[in-house]
Enzyme design. Structure first.
Site, short mmCIF file in Angstrom:
data_model
loop_
_atom_site.label_atom_id
_atom_site.label_comp_id
_atom_site.label_asym_id
_atom_site.label_seq_id
_atom_site.Cartn_x
_atom_site.Cartn_y
_atom_site.Cartn_z
N SER A 1 -30.03 16.48 3.42
CA SER A 1 -29.26 15.29 3.06
C SER A 1 -28.25 15.04 4.18
CB SER A 1 -28.57 15.50 1.70
OG SER A 1 -27.92 14.30 1.30
N TYR B 1 -30.13 4.33 5.73
CA TYR B 1 -30.13 5.75 6.08
C TYR B 1 -29.47 6.57 4.96
CZ TYR B 1 -29.49 10.11 8.62
OH TYR B 1 -29.51 11.42 8.99
N LYS C 1 -31.13 9.65 2.67
CA LYS C 1 -30.56 10.99 2.52
C LYS C 1 -30.23 11.27 1.05
CE LYS C 1 -31.86 11.92 5.64
NZ LYS C 1 -32.66 13.02 6.10
#
Length: 180
Positions: free
Chosen positions: A25, A56, A60
């Protein structure tokens, strides 16, 4: 999921808590992911926001959801699943930043070896036991929780009692099957 039988067979014969799947992550999941980590469209697919930082962050946070859902589905098989945030690191990813942002971020970031500490902790530390499956690990190897709405998405968030994590898992499986 092609490796799942191997993971299950290995977990059946190895010491409890030693067979693991870890998911990368990032702090960006806390800073930029939409509410519940992944925003699903009416067709079940993740919404594309056309904002690189948000997309993005969503990717994650998606790993946190997948880690949690994997833990829910395969906990009884003895496989531990954890997501981890490597920390703010001085990496080549900063090449995409505006020069001023890059300078500020570089000044506040840590050497990449610190991120390796977090990843090694997630994969190998004896601190991580079977009961920690579904956990989130923050820098530099400490058990924690993800952002509260992402944590909620791991167990609920959709009408009908389905979790966002389960819906996202199902969408990912559908996408993967097209390539098998």
């Amino acid at each position: 999921m092609e490796l799942l039988p191997l993971l299950q067979n290995t977990a059946a014969v190895e010491p409890e808590g030693t067979v693991r799947v870890t998911w990368a992550s990032s702090v960006i999941s806390d800073l930029a992911a939409p509410k519940y980590g992944v925003e699903l469209g009416s067709d079940g697919s993740p919404k594309v926001h056309d904002k690189p930082t948000v997309d993005y962050g969503q990717s994650k946070a998606g790993n946190v959801l997948l880690s949690s859902e994997f833990a829910r589905r395969y906990k009884s098989d003895g496989i531990v699943s954890v997501a981890w945030n490597p920390g703010n690191l001085r990496t080549d990813l900063l090449r995409h930043f505006h020069p001023v942002e890059r300078f500020i971020t570089w000044s506040l970031a840590h050497d990449v070896i610190r991120g390796a500490h977090t990843e090694l902790y997630a994969g190998w530390s004896s601190d991580i036991a079977a009961e920690h499956t579904g956990s989130y690990i923050k820098p530099w190897g400490r058990l924690s929780q993800p952002r509260s709405d992402i944590e909620t998405a791991c167990v609920g968030g959709l009408e009908g009692g389905r979790s966002v994590a389960e819906a996202f898992w199902d969408w990912c499986e559908t996408q993967a099957k097209a390539h098998l």
